[in-house]
Design a protein around this motif. Structure first.
Motif, PDB file in Angstrom:
ATOM      1  N   SER A 139      -4.178   1.539 -25.834  1.00 28.88           N
ATOM      2  CA  SER A 139      -2.746   1.251 -25.840  1.00 28.88           C
ATOM      3  C   SER A 139      -2.001   2.383 -26.549  1.00 28.88           C
ATOM      4  O   SER A 139      -2.488   2.961 -27.528  1.00 28.88           O
ATOM      5  CB  SER A 139      -2.486  -0.070 -26.564  1.00 28.88           C
ATOM      6  OG  SER A 139      -1.098  -0.269 -26.749  1.00 28.88           O
ATOM      7  N   ARG A 162      -3.812  -5.325 -30.087  1.00 32.08           N
ATOM      8  CA  ARG A 162      -3.812  -5.672 -28.670  1.00 32.08           C
ATOM      9  C   ARG A 162      -4.557  -6.996 -28.452  1.00 32.08           C
ATOM     10  O   ARG A 162      -4.105  -7.861 -27.698  1.00 32.08           O
ATOM     11  CB  ARG A 162      -4.485  -4.559 -27.880  1.00 32.08           C
ATOM     12  CG  ARG A 162      -4.225  -4.578 -26.387  1.00 32.08           C
ATOM     13  CD  ARG A 162      -4.887  -3.370 -25.748  1.00 32.08           C
ATOM     14  NE  ARG A 162      -4.393  -3.114 -24.408  1.00 32.08           N
ATOM     15  CZ  ARG A 162      -4.828  -2.124 -23.639  1.00 32.08           C
ATOM     16  NH1 ARG A 162      -5.765  -1.310 -24.097  1.00 32.08           N
ATOM     17  NH2 ARG A 162      -4.336  -1.945 -22.428  1.00 32.08           N
ATOM     18  N   ASP A 163      -5.702  -7.174 -29.129  1.00 29.01           N
ATOM     19  CA  ASP A 163      -6.428  -8.444 -29.059  1.00 29.01           C
ATOM     20  C   ASP A 163      -5.544  -9.594 -29.536  1.00 29.01           C
ATOM     21  O   ASP A 163      -5.483 -10.653 -28.901  1.00 29.01           O
ATOM     22  CB  ASP A 163      -7.681  -8.384 -29.935  1.00 29.01           C
ATOM     23  CG  ASP A 163      -8.801  -7.565 -29.311  1.00 29.01           C
ATOM     24  OD1 ASP A 163      -8.649  -7.105 -28.163  1.00 29.01           O
ATOM     25  OD2 ASP A 163      -9.839  -7.395 -29.972  1.00 29.01           O
ATOM     26  N   ASP A 182      -2.342  -9.846 -29.573  1.00 30.69           N
ATOM     27  CA  ASP A 182      -1.270 -10.146 -28.631  1.00 30.69           C
ATOM     28  C   ASP A 182      -1.794 -10.902 -27.416  1.00 30.69           C
ATOM     29  O   ASP A 182      -1.142 -11.818 -26.906  1.00 30.69           O
ATOM     30  CB  ASP A 182      -0.575  -8.855 -28.196  1.00 30.69           C
ATOM     31  CG  ASP A 182       0.152  -8.177 -29.359  1.00 30.69           C
ATOM     32  OD1 ASP A 182       0.306  -8.816 -30.414  1.00 30.69           O
ATOM     33  OD2 ASP A 182       0.544  -7.009 -29.209  1.00 30.69           O
ATOM     34  N   ARG A 183      -2.980 -10.538 -26.946  1.00 30.18           N
ATOM     35  CA  ARG A 183      -3.559 -11.248 -25.803  1.00 30.18           C
ATOM     36  C   ARG A 183      -3.876 -12.701 -26.163  1.00 30.18           C
ATOM     37  O   ARG A 183      -3.704 -13.604 -25.340  1.00 30.18           O
ATOM     38  CB  ARG A 183      -4.826 -10.528 -25.327  1.00 30.18           C
ATOM     39  CG  ARG A 183      -4.513  -9.232 -24.605  1.00 30.18           C
ATOM     40  CD  ARG A 183      -5.759  -8.567 -24.057  1.00 30.18           C
ATOM     41  NE  ARG A 183      -5.388  -7.360 -23.315  1.00 30.18           N
ATOM     42  CZ  ARG A 183      -6.238  -6.550 -22.713  1.00 30.18           C
ATOM     43  NH1 ARG A 183      -7.533  -6.826 -22.755  1.00 30.18           N
ATOM     44  NH2 ARG A 183      -5.808  -5.493 -22.052  1.00 30.18           N
ATOM     45  N   HIS A 206      -0.658 -14.745 -26.181  1.00 32.43           N
ATOM     46  CA  HIS A 206      -0.102 -14.986 -24.846  1.00 32.43           C
ATOM     47  C   HIS A 206      -1.045 -15.781 -23.937  1.00 32.43           C
ATOM     48  O   HIS A 206      -0.710 -16.025 -22.771  1.00 32.43           O
ATOM     49  CB  HIS A 206       0.245 -13.645 -24.181  1.00 32.43           C
ATOM     50  CG  HIS A 206       1.443 -12.981 -24.789  1.00 32.43           C
ATOM     51  ND1 HIS A 206       2.732 -13.377 -24.518  1.00 32.43           N
ATOM     52  CD2 HIS A 206       1.537 -11.964 -25.686  1.00 32.43           C
ATOM     53  CE1 HIS A 206       3.577 -12.622 -25.206  1.00 32.43           C
ATOM     54  NE2 HIS A 206       2.886 -11.768 -25.917  1.00 32.43           N
ATOM     55  N   SER A 207      -2.180 -16.203 -24.454  1.00 33.12           N
ATOM     56  CA  SER A 207      -3.134 -16.942 -23.632  1.00 33.12           C
ATOM     57  C   SER A 207      -2.714 -18.395 -23.444  1.00 33.12           C
ATOM     58  O   SER A 207      -1.987 -18.970 -24.255  1.00 33.12           O
ATOM     59  CB  SER A 207      -4.525 -16.903 -24.270  1.00 33.12           C
ATOM     60  OG  SER A 207      -4.555 -17.652 -25.471  1.00 33.12           O
ATOM     61  N   GLU A 261     -10.076 -17.959 -19.384  1.00 35.10           N
ATOM     62  CA  GLU A 261      -8.722 -17.428 -19.165  1.00 35.10           C
ATOM     63  C   GLU A 261      -8.779 -16.512 -17.943  1.00 35.10           C
ATOM     64  O   GLU A 261      -9.515 -15.516 -17.947  1.00 35.10           O
ATOM     65  CB  GLU A 261      -8.246 -16.657 -20.396  1.00 35.10           C
ATOM     66  CG  GLU A 261      -7.900 -17.525 -21.585  1.00 35.10           C
ATOM     67  CD  GLU A 261      -6.556 -18.230 -21.442  1.00 35.10           C
ATOM     68  OE1 GLU A 261      -5.630 -17.648 -20.861  1.00 35.10           O
ATOM     69  OE2 GLU A 261      -6.441 -19.379 -21.921  1.00 35.10           O
ATOM     70  N   TYR A 311      -5.927 -11.835 -15.651  1.00 33.70           N
ATOM     71  CA  TYR A 311      -5.904 -10.383 -15.483  1.00 33.70           C
ATOM     72  C   TYR A 311      -6.563  -9.978 -14.164  1.00 33.70           C
ATOM     73  O   TYR A 311      -7.498 -10.619 -13.691  1.00 33.70           O
ATOM     74  CB  TYR A 311      -6.605  -9.712 -16.668  1.00 33.70           C
ATOM     75  CG  TYR A 311      -5.872  -9.907 -17.972  1.00 33.70           C
ATOM     76  CD1 TYR A 311      -4.909  -9.000 -18.400  1.00 33.70           C
ATOM     77  CD2 TYR A 311      -6.124 -11.025 -18.771  1.00 33.70           C
ATOM     78  CE1 TYR A 311      -4.217  -9.190 -19.592  1.00 33.70           C
ATOM     79  CE2 TYR A 311      -5.444 -11.227 -19.959  1.00 33.70           C
ATOM     80  CZ  TYR A 311      -4.492 -10.312 -20.369  1.00 33.70           C
ATOM     81  OH  TYR A 311      -3.810 -10.507 -21.540  1.00 33.70           O
ATOM     82  N   LEU A 317     -10.089 -12.467 -21.773  1.00 34.40           N
ATOM     83  CA  LEU A 317      -9.083 -11.601 -22.380  1.00 34.40           C
ATOM     84  C   LEU A 317      -9.621 -10.194 -22.635  1.00 34.40           C
ATOM     85  O   LEU A 317      -8.870  -9.331 -23.081  1.00 34.40           O
ATOM     86  CB  LEU A 317      -8.596 -12.205 -23.709  1.00 34.40           C
ATOM     87  CG  LEU A 317      -8.070 -13.638 -23.653  1.00 34.40           C
ATOM     88  CD1 LEU A 317      -7.623 -14.097 -25.042  1.00 34.40           C
ATOM     89  CD2 LEU A 317      -6.912 -13.765 -22.659  1.00 34.40           C
TER      90      LEU A 317
END
Length: 390
Positions: free
Chosen positions: A22, A30-31, A33-34, A37-38, A133, A136, A142
């Motif tokens: 990123s 980043r982890d 944030d994922r 948002h899961s 999840e 993507y 994730l």
């Protein structure tokens, strides 16, 4: 400034599926944030700690608990010079695998899944972030870093080997299948301790629930401030508030006392961790993993006092008659829904029925049903029980 024994972003062991770095975020930011948002994280809003979701708007849910754990983890990690992003990511993910109805639902599913490889909420969290999840384009899950997966798996300590807690992980017991599947893909070194950041997330979990269970129990009327004045830590906290704010109204008095308990716990952890780190002199994050005990923990005298408080909560809150009655009710719901879906998988939603077509054994079906039932919120589980069983 990160200490040498902190997890360094440039030294991450990477992800199962390679991705470009990123531009603005570290791998663990980043982890984090994922995770936020899961879908599984959003569902924590309607999964409870002790009280069933509909019983009151003020009681903690798994979501509010996870946010509180992350706040404590950030504070402790920051003071100790650890990587706050990794500590926060593990803290936010640590409860993703919990079933509806708190530990009551988990206990029911453990028994139901005993013939099919068992149920463990940490292992289920791994299953969620590596498989369930499905948003993507390039992968299921994730695609979290190795360090985040390791922290989810063993923030409470090693799973196997000489340093594993034999009560939780008997030597002859097989690994939970969800954990075994991930570990086969991405060796999580289950015989070692987790990073210092994951250990911080674990102790932050203890800090948060010890604090908020006292608060929720008071609000529920299961015990009084006078009861808490008879206990170590809580008694001196109330006395300090009464000296500083004589005649303070009850709810403010409770809040002031309990926020002091919160502070006592965090200060004890930081003091002990600082002393242990200075004594052990670890030079890398791996040095922390290779130790023979956790580096982040309460002092022994403080932990003994916490055990007294936990014993009080067990008797007066977790086994309170009203809570026990509700536990029986929701256990019955789980014990009805799970075998119903096993017998009639056509009752599963359409997107789940597509998975049923690929099932080749009762074990595979049970694990599919588990993924569905464990993912339910309290509210949805109650709705489904009423719809299908009454």
């Amino acid at each position: 400034m990160l200490k040498p024994y902190a997890s360094q972003p440039g030294e991450t062991r990477g992800r199962l599926h390679a991705e470009k770095l990123s531009t603005f975020r570290s791998p663990w930011q980043r982890d984090r944030d994922r995770i936020i948002h899961s879908s599984a994280f959003r569902r924590l809003k309607h999964k409870t700690q002790v009280f069933v979701e509909h019983e009151g708007d003020y009681y903690r849910t798994r979501l509010t608990h996870s946010i509180e754990v992350a706040q404590v983890a950030r504070t402790i990690a920051g003071v100790l010079g650890l990587n706050e992003g990794l500590a926060e990511a593990v803290a936010l993910a640590h409860d993703l695998g919990h079933s509806p109805f708190g530990h009551t639902g988990e206990d029911a599913l453990e028994l139901l899944m005993a013939p099919y490889g068992g149920f463990d909420h940490n292992a289920q969290a791994l299953r969620i972030v590596t498989k369930l999840e499905k948003h993507y384009a390039d992968f299921d899950g994730l695609n979290l870093t190795w360090e985040s997966l390791e922290g989810i798996a063993k923030h409470n300590g090693p799973i196997v080997g000489p340093y594993a807690d034999k009560k939780k992980h008997p030597e002859d017991a097989p690994l939970p299948y969800a954990l075994e599947e991930v570990n086969a893909q991405f060796d999580l070194e289950l015989h070692t301790f987790a990073s210092a950041e994951a250990q911080v997330a674990a102790i932050a979990d203890d800090v948060a629930y010890n604090h908020h269970d006292l608060h929720d129990g008071l609000r529920a009327g299961l015990f009084t401030a006078e009861d808490l004045m008879e206990l170590p830590l809580t008694g001196p906290a109330y006395e300090e508030v009464d000296r500083e704010y004589p005649g303070l109204e009850a709810n403010r008095r409770d809040h002031e006392a309990l926020r002091r308990i919160f502070g006592y716990m965090v200060e004890d952890v930081i003091a002990i961790a600082t002393n242990r780190l200075e004594s052990a002199k670890p030079e890398t994050a791996q040095d922390i993993r290779d130790m023979d005990r956790t580096i982040i923990r309460f002092s022994k005298p403080f932990y003994q006092n916490l055990k007294v408080i936990k014993s009080f909560l067990f008797k007066r809150m977790y086994r309170a008659p009203s809570v026990v009655r509700e536990r029986r009710r929701v256990t019955m719901m789980v014990n009805t829904l799970f075998p119903l879906f096993m017998q009639k998988p056509e009752l599963l939603p359409q997107e789940w029925r597509q998975e049923v077509d690929a099932v080749q054994s009762d074990t595979e079906l049970a694990r599919l049903v588990l993924d569905y039932v464990a993912g339910m919120t309290d509210r949805f589980a109650i709705q489904e029980y009423k719809r299908l069983c009454t």
